[in-house]
Design a protein around this motif. Structure first.
Motif, PDB file in Angstrom:
ATOM      1  N   LYS A 113       0.818  -1.231   0.000  1.00  0.00           N
ATOM      2  CA  LYS A 113       0.000   0.000   0.000  1.00  0.00           C
ATOM      3  C   LYS A 113       0.847   1.274   0.000  1.00  0.00           C
ATOM      4  CE  LYS A 113       0.429  -1.585   4.395  1.00  0.00           C
ATOM      5  NZ  LYS A 113       0.176  -2.640   5.294  1.00  0.00           N
ATOM      6  N   ASN A 165      -6.938   0.298   9.582  1.00  0.00           N
ATOM      7  CA  ASN A 165      -5.713  -0.171  10.227  1.00  0.00           C
ATOM      8  C   ASN A 165      -6.051  -0.961  11.483  1.00  0.00           C
ATOM      9  OD1 ASN A 165      -3.445   0.445  12.441  1.00  0.00           O
ATOM     10  ND2 ASN A 165      -2.505   0.321  10.438  1.00  0.00           N
ATOM     11  N   GLY A 166      -5.656  -2.232  11.482  1.00  0.00           N
ATOM     12  CA  GLY A 166      -6.025  -3.137  12.571  1.00  0.00           C
ATOM     13  C   GLY A 166      -5.321  -2.819  13.872  1.00  0.00           C
ATOM     14  N   THR A 167      -4.050  -2.444  13.780  1.00  0.00           N
ATOM     15  CA  THR A 167      -3.270  -2.196  14.997  1.00  0.00           C
ATOM     16  C   THR A 167      -3.869  -1.048  15.803  1.00  0.00           C
ATOM     17  OG1 THR A 167      -1.304  -2.914  13.824  1.00  0.00           O
ATOM     18  CG2 THR A 167      -0.950  -1.622  15.811  1.00  0.00           C
ATOM     19  N   ASP A 202       1.386   2.725  11.713  1.00  0.00           N
ATOM     20  CA  ASP A 202       0.107   2.225  12.228  1.00  0.00           C
ATOM     21  C   ASP A 202      -0.564   3.286  13.107  1.00  0.00           C
ATOM     22  OD1 ASP A 202       0.098  -0.410  11.158  1.00  0.00           O
ATOM     23  OD2 ASP A 202       1.564  -1.020  12.660  1.00  0.00           O
ATOM     24  N   LYS A 211      -3.956   3.595   2.421  1.00  0.00           N
ATOM     25  CA  LYS A 211      -5.083   2.771   1.957  1.00  0.00           C
ATOM     26  C   LYS A 211      -6.236   3.650   1.453  1.00  0.00           C
ATOM     27  CE  LYS A 211      -3.740  -0.934   5.125  1.00  0.00           C
ATOM     28  NZ  LYS A 211      -3.860  -1.398   6.510  1.00  0.00           N
TER      29      LYS A 211
END
Ligand code: HSE
Length: 437
Positions: A113, A165-167, A202, A211
């Motif tokens: 990305k 963003n997962g983090t 992150d 993204k």
């Protein structure tokens, strides 16, 4: 059955999951592709380590016959290889690989990305009919690239709101639900392997920004760079902010937001207070979620694993299957440039939003009046208000939400507030995203 021959650059978590999936699900993948998918070569940094990984995956027993190399030319110059898959990360070298692969008339797949955030609009014209797949670049296993490129192609996209963003989502969830502070929640995310050893992208919103820019190209044909848009991270969020959110029915999420209004598109990434009842507020932990509004379809919502080897490999393989089938739509979804209805990026200062403000003030008579006066002078009307004493003697926390105002107005007001004696720390603001406007 004819073959589609792959060369892969990078053999980390995602690369080894791609190989694992090809070995484990080869039959169904080949049946869907209509071709036999063959991973011929992998370019690695450390051959010894890679050999060990191949042995662990039983590649020797399966006769997969994969060549390992430390030289990217071994893939780029191999005339048998149809597709180059870049899973290495980094920006400029990965871009060079894309250029060289397309020049050598090979299809190109990437999960990168950061590279696409800077170079997607450079790569698109080089493709010249060759397929370029990047499903894995945004939200790991969620097929959001195809949703915007194909599934919603009938629509003008009016808005996108995504937990990309997962983090950072894991950290915010831990802070909100278990009262942890930022540093503790970040350490946990690192121990669980969600955050990178250097998690700056992150937590500073950079990764979500990359993204969002990719999604914006597909949704609007806008090719902005990370520097062009407002990107803020989550590092300054405190338990006080969580308390205010809980008190007034909000959760705090790091959102990637795109909004189209007339011929302008607003793109921004920042922590946002959103209503507890909204669907996206329920996307917790390390998961990703994206809500998209199309003018014909209305709102649709996509939820799933945004990171992790297997989920990301699932998306890489969807690109491989599409290429095997001969799909070669324009990389960024527009077969010709938009002439009528061409969209412009909205100026950051013109963002119109509700805001949350946190101030630390000297606890003495008249301070609230002084603050309210400054806000009023800048056309800012207060919504909710919460004041708390702090552990520090004579210092109080003032927490406000405002009604709608312009970014320019709130910035000027906070600048002025910062100058007055009664304010002891730099004021903090966060945007409130109640609903699509
Ligand atoms: N670091 C990213 C995240 C990985 O936490 O979402 C997937 O892009």
């Amino acid at each position: 059955m004819s073959k589609l021959v792959l060369g892969m650059v990078g053999f980390g978590v995602v690369g080894s999951s791609v190989l694992k999936a090809i070995l484990a699900n080869g039959e169904i993948i080949n049946a869907r592709a209509g071709k036999q998918i063959v991973l011929k070569s992998i370019v690695v940094r450390d051959k010894k380590k890679a050999e060990k990984k191949l042995a662990e995956l039983n590649v020797i027993d399966t006769n997969a016959n994969i060549t390992l190399s430390t030289n990217v030319d071994d893939i780029l110059q191999d005339s048998e290889i149809d597709v180059v898959i870049e899973l290495m990360g980094g920006v400029e070298f990965a871009y060079t690989i894309a250029q060289r692969a397309l020049k050598a008339k090979k299809a190109f797949i990437t999960a990168n990305k950061a590279m696409l955030a800077y170079h997607r609009s450079d790569i698109a014209p080089l493709a010249n009919g060759l397929p370029v797949g990047f499903e894995a670049s945004v939200c790991g296993g969620i097929p959001i690239i195809r949703v915007l490129k194909d599934g919603l192609s009938a629509n003008h996209i009016l808005g996108i709101r995504g937990i990309l963003n997962g983090t950072s989502n894991y950290i915010l969830t831990q802070m909100q639900q278990f009262g942890k502070n930022f540093a503790t929640a970040l350490k946990e995310a690192q121990n669980l392997g969600y955050a990178e050893a250097d998690p700056s992208l992150d937590i500073n919103g950079g990764d979500a920004g990359h993204k969002l820019l990719i999604l914006a190209s597909l949704a609007y044909g806008i090719h902005a760079m990370p520097e062009d848009i407002l990107i803020e991270g989550i590092a300054d969020i405190t338990p006080d902010d969580m308390e205010f959110a809980n008190e007034f029915g909000y959760v705090i999420k790091l959102l990637g937001i795109a909004k189209k209004q007339d011929d302008e598109v607003e793109l921004r990434v920042h922590p946002s207070m959103i209503k507890k009842e909204s669907m996206i507020s329920k996307v917790d932990g390390v998961m990703n979620g994206i809500s998209v509004i199309g003018d014909y379809v209305g709102e649709s919502m996509y939820y799933g694993a945004g990171a992790g080897g297997e989920a990301t490999a699932s998306s890489v393989i969807s690109d491989i299957v599409a290429i095997a089938r001969g799909e070669s739509a324009a990389m960024l979804g527009f077969s010709r440039p938009l002439e009528e209805g061409k969209l412009r990026l909205k100026d950051k200062e013109k963002i119109h939003s509700r805001y949350y403000i946190r101030l630390y003030v000297r606890d003495k008579p008249g301070v609230l009046g002084e603050v309210a006066q400054i806000l009023g002078r800048h056309n800012i009307s207060i919504g909710a208000f919460l004041q708390k004493e702090t552990d520090e003697k004579n210092i109080a926390t003032m927490l406000f939400s405002t009604h709608h105002c312009y970014e320019r107005e709130i910035n000027h007001a906070l600048c002025e507030l910062e100058q007055i004696d009664s304010i002891t720390q730099k004021p903090f603001k966060m945007r409130l995203e109640d609903e699509y406007e």
